[in-house]
Write a protein that holds these residues in place. Sequence first.
Motif, PDB file in Angstrom:
ATOM      1  N   ASP A 100       0.798  -1.219   0.000  1.00  0.00           N
ATOM      2  CA  ASP A 100       0.000   0.000   0.000  1.00  0.00           C
ATOM      3  C   ASP A 100       0.837   1.279   0.000  1.00  0.00           C
ATOM      4  OD1 ASP A 100      -2.600  -1.359   0.196  1.00  0.00           O
ATOM      5  OD2 ASP A 100      -1.832  -2.001   2.143  1.00  0.00           O
ATOM      6  N   ILE A 101       2.145   1.147   0.009  1.00  0.00           N
ATOM      7  CA  ILE A 101       3.036   2.296  -0.148  1.00  0.00           C
ATOM      8  C   ILE A 101       3.736   2.071  -1.479  1.00  0.00           C
ATOM      9  CG2 ILE A 101       5.074   3.472   0.765  1.00  0.00           C
ATOM     10  CD1 ILE A 101       4.008   2.831   3.565  1.00  0.00           C
ATOM     11  N   TYR A 102       3.658   3.064  -2.334  1.00  0.00           N
ATOM     12  CA  TYR A 102       4.011   2.860  -3.731  1.00  0.00           C
ATOM     13  C   TYR A 102       5.458   3.189  -4.047  1.00  0.00           C
ATOM     14  CZ  TYR A 102      -0.988   2.918  -3.434  1.00  0.00           C
ATOM     15  OH  TYR A 102      -2.282   2.673  -3.034  1.00  0.00           O
ATOM     16  N   PRO A 103       6.027   2.540  -5.066  1.00  0.00           N
ATOM     17  CA  PRO A 103       7.389   2.856  -5.491  1.00  0.00           C
ATOM     18  C   PRO A 103       7.475   4.332  -5.871  1.00  0.00           C
ATOM     19  CG  PRO A 103       6.563   0.915  -6.652  1.00  0.00           C
ATOM     20  CD  PRO A 103       5.417   1.490  -5.877  1.00  0.00           C
ATOM     21  N   GLY A 104       8.543   4.965  -5.461  1.00  0.00           N
ATOM     22  CA  GLY A 104       8.727   6.370  -5.775  1.00  0.00           C
ATOM     23  C   GLY A 104       8.233   7.308  -4.684  1.00  0.00           C
ATOM     24  N   GLU A 105       7.373   6.796  -3.808  1.00  0.00           N
ATOM     25  CA  GLU A 105       6.915   7.631  -2.682  1.00  0.00           C
ATOM     26  C   GLU A 105       8.062   7.766  -1.691  1.00  0.00           C
ATOM     27  OE1 GLU A 105       2.771   7.532  -0.748  1.00  0.00           O
ATOM     28  OE2 GLU A 105       2.998   5.547  -1.623  1.00  0.00           O
ATOM     29  N   ASP A 106       8.129   8.895  -1.024  1.00  0.00           N
ATOM     30  CA  ASP A 106       9.092   9.051   0.057  1.00  0.00           C
ATOM     31  C   ASP A 106       8.625   8.143   1.188  1.00  0.00           C
ATOM     32  OD1 ASP A 106      11.037  10.047   1.862  1.00  0.00           O
ATOM     33  OD2 ASP A 106       9.577  11.492   2.629  1.00  0.00           O
ATOM     34  N   ALA A 107       9.391   7.082   1.451  1.00  0.00           N
ATOM     35  CA  ALA A 107       8.960   6.057   2.397  1.00  0.00           C
ATOM     36  C   ALA A 107       8.657   6.632   3.776  1.00  0.00           C
ATOM     37  CB  ALA A 107      10.006   4.950   2.492  1.00  0.00           C
ATOM     38  N   ALA A 108       9.548   7.495   4.288  1.00  0.00           N
ATOM     39  CA  ALA A 108       9.367   8.025   5.644  1.00  0.00           C
ATOM     40  C   ALA A 108       8.055   8.792   5.776  1.00  0.00           C
ATOM     41  CB  ALA A 108      10.545   8.903   6.022  1.00  0.00           C
ATOM     42  N   SER A 109       7.778   9.712   4.853  1.00  0.00           N
ATOM     43  CA  SER A 109       6.541  10.489   4.984  1.00  0.00           C
ATOM     44  C   SER A 109       5.326   9.622   4.663  1.00  0.00           C
ATOM     45  CB  SER A 109       6.574  11.750   4.128  1.00  0.00           C
ATOM     46  OG  SER A 109       6.513  11.436   2.772  1.00  0.00           O
ATOM     47  N   ALA A 110       5.474   8.668   3.744  1.00  0.00           N
ATOM     48  CA  ALA A 110       4.363   7.769   3.416  1.00  0.00           C
ATOM     49  C   ALA A 110       3.988   6.925   4.638  1.00  0.00           C
ATOM     50  CB  ALA A 110       4.729   6.868   2.244  1.00  0.00           C
ATOM     51  N   ILE A 111       4.995   6.398   5.336  1.00  0.00           N
ATOM     52  CA  ILE A 111       4.750   5.597   6.537  1.00  0.00           C
ATOM     53  C   ILE A 111       4.001   6.433   7.571  1.00  0.00           C
ATOM     54  CG2 ILE A 111       5.903   4.561   8.553  1.00  0.00           C
ATOM     55  CD1 ILE A 111       8.079   3.563   6.536  1.00  0.00           C
ATOM     56  N   GLU A 112       4.502   7.640   7.796  1.00  0.00           N
ATOM     57  CA  GLU A 112       3.887   8.506   8.799  1.00  0.00           C
ATOM     58  C   GLU A 112       2.437   8.843   8.436  1.00  0.00           C
ATOM     59  OE1 GLU A 112       5.327  12.339  11.406  1.00  0.00           O
ATOM     60  OE2 GLU A 112       6.663  11.469   9.905  1.00  0.00           O
ATOM     61  N   LYS A 113       2.191   9.190   7.165  1.00  0.00           N
ATOM     62  CA  LYS A 113       0.828   9.523   6.725  1.00  0.00           C
ATOM     63  C   LYS A 113      -0.108   8.329   6.870  1.00  0.00           C
ATOM     64  CE  LYS A 113       1.976  13.085   3.374  1.00  0.00           C
ATOM     65  NZ  LYS A 113       2.715  13.098   2.117  1.00  0.00           N
ATOM     66  N   ARG A 114       0.359   7.140   6.468  1.00  0.00           N
ATOM     67  CA  ARG A 114      -0.495   5.946   6.539  1.00  0.00           C
ATOM     68  C   ARG A 114      -0.815   5.609   8.001  1.00  0.00           C
ATOM     69  NH1 ARG A 114       1.055   6.700   1.822  1.00  0.00           N
ATOM     70  NH2 ARG A 114       0.514   5.432   0.053  1.00  0.00           N
ATOM     71  N   MET A 115       0.169   5.785   8.885  1.00  0.00           N
ATOM     72  CA  MET A 115      -0.090   5.505  10.299  1.00  0.00           C
ATOM     73  C   MET A 115      -1.135   6.469  10.855  1.00  0.00           C
ATOM     74  SD  MET A 115       3.467   4.548  12.090  1.00  0.00           S
ATOM     75  CE  MET A 115       4.507   3.249  11.468  1.00  0.00           C
ATOM     76  N   GLN A 116      -1.031   7.738  10.461  1.00  0.00           N
ATOM     77  CA  GLN A 116      -1.990   8.732  10.944  1.00  0.00           C
ATOM     78  C   GLN A 116      -3.401   8.434  10.438  1.00  0.00           C
ATOM     79  OE1 GLN A 116      -0.219  12.382   9.571  1.00  0.00           O
ATOM     80  NE2 GLN A 116       1.197  12.500  11.307  1.00  0.00           N
ATOM     81  N   LYS A 117      -3.495   7.719   9.323  1.00  0.00           N
ATOM     82  CA  LYS A 117      -4.797   7.389   8.756  1.00  0.00           C
ATOM     83  C   LYS A 117      -5.271   6.004   9.187  1.00  0.00           C
ATOM     84  CE  LYS A 117      -4.204  10.451   4.925  1.00  0.00           C
ATOM     85  NZ  LYS A 117      -4.767  10.898   3.715  1.00  0.00           N
ATOM     86  N   SER A 118      -4.604   5.440  10.207  1.00  0.00           N
ATOM     87  CA  SER A 118      -4.950   4.100  10.693  1.00  0.00           C
ATOM     88  C   SER A 118      -5.498   4.164  12.114  1.00  0.00           C
ATOM     89  CB  SER A 118      -3.715   3.196  10.661  1.00  0.00           C
ATOM     90  OG  SER A 118      -3.224   3.090   9.341  1.00  0.00           O
ATOM     91  N   ARG A 119      -6.431   3.277  12.408  1.00  0.00           N
ATOM     92  CA  ARG A 119      -7.034   3.222  13.741  1.00  0.00           C
ATOM     93  C   ARG A 119      -6.207   2.387  14.714  1.00  0.00           C
ATOM     94  NH1 ARG A 119     -10.962   2.808  10.018  1.00  0.00           N
ATOM     95  NH2 ARG A 119     -12.382   4.572   9.972  1.00  0.00           N
ATOM     96  N   ARG A 120      -5.461   1.431  14.209  1.00  0.00           N
ATOM     97  CA  ARG A 120      -4.646   0.563  15.057  1.00  0.00           C
ATOM     98  C   ARG A 120      -3.294   0.356  14.384  1.00  0.00           C
ATOM     99  NH1 ARG A 120      -8.540   1.339  17.548  1.00  0.00           N
ATOM    100  NH2 ARG A 120      -9.891  -0.043  18.735  1.00  0.00           N
TER     101      ARG A 120
END
Length: 162
Positions: A48-68
């Motif tokens: 769910d994190i795509y090639p070319g995305e900045d991994a660090a900011s993508a991880i942080e954004k996905r976590m913020q959009k997660s309930r658990r």
Amino acid sequence: DGKIYDAYVIYPKNHASEANFVEYFVYQIMPDILENKCGYTLCIYGRDIYPGEDAASAIEKRMQKSRRLIILLTHQLVNSKEDAYDQHIALYNTLIQNDIKVILLEMETIGTYGKLQESLRFIIKQQGTIKWKEEHTVHPQSPNSRFWKQVRYHMPLTRRPS
């Protein structure tokens, strides 16, 4: 609540070419049980994190959009410094901001938790872990097994697929 995912999954990323059980569990078993059979939405790094995305900011954004947060505890994760960024952000969000609950899945017997980060030890002391036992590998796809019932108990409420 503005969340897209029911859970963000943190697991050790194996760089060996052979597929290991944890990756099979993360990419096959978890989505089959939690998404297909129980109606949850997971965010899995590498899917769910795509090639070319900045991994660090993508991880942080996905976590913020997660309930658990679901953290798979393995010897590799405990001893790896490489996966520390996921864990660091996750544990910061959990302990400091107190805005996301963690579900710890002990995939292998870790034994003493002495090597774990202090924040992980604190969470284990507070709520314990859900232990994956070898007998689960015989019928890992049964959402009614004790293991999956424990996982679902800690997950947010969701609309069940009909």
